[in-house]
Enzyme design. Structure first.
Site, PDB file in Angstrom:
ATOM      1  N   GLU A   1       0.832  -1.118   0.026  1.00  0.00           N
ATOM      2  CA  GLU A   1       0.053  -0.182   0.033  1.00  0.00           C
ATOM      3  C   GLU A   1       0.878   1.151  -0.081  1.00  0.00           C
ATOM      4  O   GLU A   1       1.952   1.388   0.657  1.00  0.00           O
ATOM      5  CB  GLU A   1      -0.773  -0.105   1.320  1.00  0.00           C
ATOM      6  CG  GLU A   1      -1.729   1.321   1.569  1.00  0.00           C
ATOM      7  CD  GLU A   1      -2.286   1.135   2.914  1.00  0.00           C
ATOM      8  OE1 GLU A   1      -1.705   0.766   4.029  1.00  0.00           O
ATOM      9  OE2 GLU A   1      -3.510   1.715   2.885  1.00  0.00           O
TER      10      GLU A   1
ATOM     11  N   ASN B   1      -7.058   5.717  -2.090  1.00  0.00           N
ATOM     12  CA  ASN B   1      -5.985   5.088  -1.783  1.00  0.00           C
ATOM     13  C   ASN B   1      -6.045   3.743  -2.916  1.00  0.00           C
ATOM     14  O   ASN B   1      -7.109   3.029  -2.679  1.00  0.00           O
ATOM     15  CB  ASN B   1      -5.794   4.615  -0.535  1.00  0.00           C
ATOM     16  CG  ASN B   1      -4.823   3.901   0.279  1.00  0.00           C
ATOM     17  OD1 ASN B   1      -4.163   3.284  -0.560  1.00  0.00           O
ATOM     18  ND2 ASN B   1      -4.798   3.585   1.449  1.00  0.00           N
TER      19      ASN B   1
ATOM     20  N   LYS C   1      -9.485   1.445  -2.193  1.00  0.00           N
ATOM     21  CA  LYS C   1      -9.543   0.927  -0.746  1.00  0.00           C
ATOM     22  C   LYS C   1     -11.143   1.461  -0.383  1.00  0.00           C
ATOM     23  O   LYS C   1     -11.523   2.267  -0.417  1.00  0.00           O
ATOM     24  CB  LYS C   1      -8.577   1.687   0.115  1.00  0.00           C
ATOM     25  CG  LYS C   1      -8.480   1.069   1.636  1.00  0.00           C
ATOM     26  CD  LYS C   1      -7.221   1.751   2.256  1.00  0.00           C
ATOM     27  CE  LYS C   1      -7.204   1.231   3.682  1.00  0.00           C
ATOM     28  NZ  LYS C   1      -6.027   1.721   4.217  1.00  0.00           N
TER      29      LYS C   1
ATOM     30  N   GLU D   1      -6.124   8.677   7.647  1.00  0.00           N
ATOM     31  CA  GLU D   1      -6.536   8.306   6.301  1.00  0.00           C
ATOM     32  C   GLU D   1      -7.933   8.834   6.015  1.00  0.00           C
ATOM     33  O   GLU D   1      -8.357   9.078   4.830  1.00  0.00           O
ATOM     34  CB  GLU D   1      -6.350   6.909   6.388  1.00  0.00           C
ATOM     35  CG  GLU D   1      -5.359   6.164   6.132  1.00  0.00           C
ATOM     36  CD  GLU D   1      -5.415   4.587   5.417  1.00  0.00           C
ATOM     37  OE1 GLU D   1      -5.949   4.488   4.583  1.00  0.00           O
ATOM     38  OE2 GLU D   1      -5.033   3.769   6.236  1.00  0.00           O
TER      39      GLU D   1
ATOM     40  N   CYS E   1      -4.981  -3.121   2.745  1.00  0.00           N
ATOM     41  CA  CYS E   1      -4.801  -2.953   4.110  1.00  0.00           C
ATOM     42  C   CYS E   1      -5.870  -3.082   5.225  1.00  0.00           C
ATOM     43  O   CYS E   1      -6.088  -4.415   5.310  1.00  0.00           O
ATOM     44  CB  CYS E   1      -4.097  -1.471   4.534  1.00  0.00           C
ATOM     45  SG  CYS E   1      -3.167  -1.523   6.214  1.00  0.00           S
TER      46      CYS E   1
ATOM     47  N   ASN F   1       0.154  -1.045   5.442  1.00  0.00           N
ATOM     48  CA  ASN F   1       1.021  -0.356   6.250  1.00  0.00           C
ATOM     49  C   ASN F   1       0.303  -0.437   7.627  1.00  0.00           C
ATOM     50  O   ASN F   1      -0.674  -0.075   7.962  1.00  0.00           O
ATOM     51  CB  ASN F   1       1.109   1.191   5.896  1.00  0.00           C
ATOM     52  CG  ASN F   1       1.941   1.502   4.748  1.00  0.00           C
ATOM     53  OD1 ASN F   1       3.005   2.047   4.782  1.00  0.00           O
ATOM     54  ND2 ASN F   1       1.245   1.280   3.522  1.00  0.00           N
TER      55      ASN F   1
HETATM   56  N1  CDV Z   1      -3.165   1.355   6.400  1.00  0.00           N
HETATM   57  C1  CDV Z   1      -4.041   0.960   7.209  1.00  0.00           C
HETATM   58  O1  CDV Z   1      -5.132   0.630   6.724  1.00  0.00           O
HETATM   59  N2  CDV Z   1      -3.723   0.519   8.407  1.00  0.00           N
HETATM   60  C2  CDV Z   1      -4.741   0.064   9.615  1.00  0.00           C
HETATM   61  C3  CDV Z   1      -4.392   0.558  11.039  1.00  0.00           C
HETATM   62  C4  CDV Z   1      -4.838   1.891  11.061  1.00  0.00           C
HETATM   63  C5  CDV Z   1      -4.900  -0.398  11.976  1.00  0.00           C
HETATM   64  C6  CDV Z   1      -4.571  -1.400   9.456  1.00  0.00           C
HETATM   65  O2  CDV Z   1      -5.895  -2.084   9.461  1.00  0.00           O
HETATM   66  O3  CDV Z   1      -3.672  -2.111   9.466  1.00  0.00           O
END
Ligand code: CDV
Length: 311
Positions: free
Chosen positions: A47, A111, A128, A147, A173, A198
């Site tokens: 990501e 994203n 996303k 975000e 993510c 991330n």
């Molecule tokens: N980049 C993300 O979506 N990170 C989230 C954190 C904030 C919990 C994740 O679900 O890993």
């Protein structure tokens, strides 16, 4: 005949604020060439692979953050990566921030991950769906996770595309923590899900979860893979980025739920597996034969309702 797809999770170590896109693209190309030498046909990057994870900083005027977003893909900074991939006959899946300006003048910030076939054809750009974190500045946090200020949630949800000899889906993510993400793709016959992430180790709203980050990462991707009979490729940007330690643990998970390969570091590292896409049917054709065993008529709350309702 089995359908084999050799895939590489191209984990990145930290990308600091001062790193240029040219420097990052050099790292992506190094990983690409190495993956190709190991027989990879598809290389999956994390990501927001081209920049540092900028939602950790809040700016009052969002236009000040415009330089973190791409406005086209490929572009001058990434063309070399796309050319190298096509020259090698390797597909890529690349995560980045996209600022879209529509014909009506409206501006949208997403994203995204773009999936590119081995011949250079763009298969799809996925936006996303589940946007975590907060909308406003929260100065008491040791670092922001804004975000929800920087990205709109996708109105499109989860697609599955015919590519790489199979049916490929994408998520980004936080999407990987939600069973709905996998199921919506499972219901479209997905055989491999590509997911960049991330994940800071320190979860500010509830630090008791910090020590469980690795467990939760594996838990959600292994269960999502097994319950939907699909391969899952999870790819981290890990290590200490601008003082924030982030999870590595990139992995490739089989439809059985087993981890077949996993990163050992939090640096730039390849995780490679030869994936038999026909293995999916051993699950989707038996225990998880959706058409035979699912009961959608009693699952209506899942789409009719968002939060918990006590009746
Ligand atoms: N980049 C993300 O979506 N990170 C989230 C954190 C904030 C919990 C994740 O679900 O890993």
């Amino acid at each position: 005949m089995t359908r084999l797809l050799t895939v590489a999770a191209a984990q990145l170590g930290p990308v600091q604020r001062h790193h240029t896109r040219a420097e990052v693209v050099d790292r992506l190309i190094t990983l690409l060439r190495d993956a190709h030498r190991h027989g990879a046909e598809l290389v999956v990057y994390p990501e927001l692979a081209l920049t540092t994870f900028f939602p950790r900083w809040y700016v009052d005027d969002i236009a000040e953050a415009d330089h973190w977003y791409e406005t086209s893909m490929p572009n001058d900074d990434t063309q070399a990566l796309f050319d190298e991939a096509t020259g090698l006959g390797v597909g890529i899946c690349l995560g980045y921030a996209w600022k879209e300006t529509r014909d009506d003048g409206s501006v949208h910030r997403w994203n995204v991950q773009t999936l590119v076939e081995r011949d250079g054809r763009t298969v799809a750009t996925y936006k996303k769906t589940h946007i975590p974190g907060h909308e406003h500045h929260e100065p008491d946090r040791p670092f922001q996770h804004a975000e929800r200020y920087y990205f709109e949630p996708s109105p499109d949800g989860f697609g599955v595309w015919p590519a790489f000899g199979g049916r490929i889906g994408m998520m980004i993510c936080n999407d990987r923590r939600w069973p709905e993400s996998y199921r919506v793709m499972g219901l479209q016959g997905v055989e491999m899900i590509l997911c960049g992430y991330n994940t800071p180790i320190h979860y500010v709203p509830d630090p008791s979860q910090d020590i469980l980050q690795g467990f939760h990462n594996a838990l959600v991707m292994q269960s999502g893979a097994y319950q939907n009979g699909t391969w899952v490729v999870g790819v981290a940007k890990g290590g200490v980025e601008e003082g924030v330690d982030s999870l590595g643990q990139s992995m490739i998970v089989a439809p059985s739920g087993q981890i077949v390969a996993q990163a050992l570091t939090t640096d730039d590292e390849l995780v490679i597996a030869r994936c038999d896409l026909d293995w999916c049917a051993r699950y989707t054709g038996t225990l998880f034969d959706f058409d035979r065993y699912r009961r959608p008529e009693v699952y209506t709350r899942i789409t009719a309702q968002r939060g918990v309702e006590i009746t």
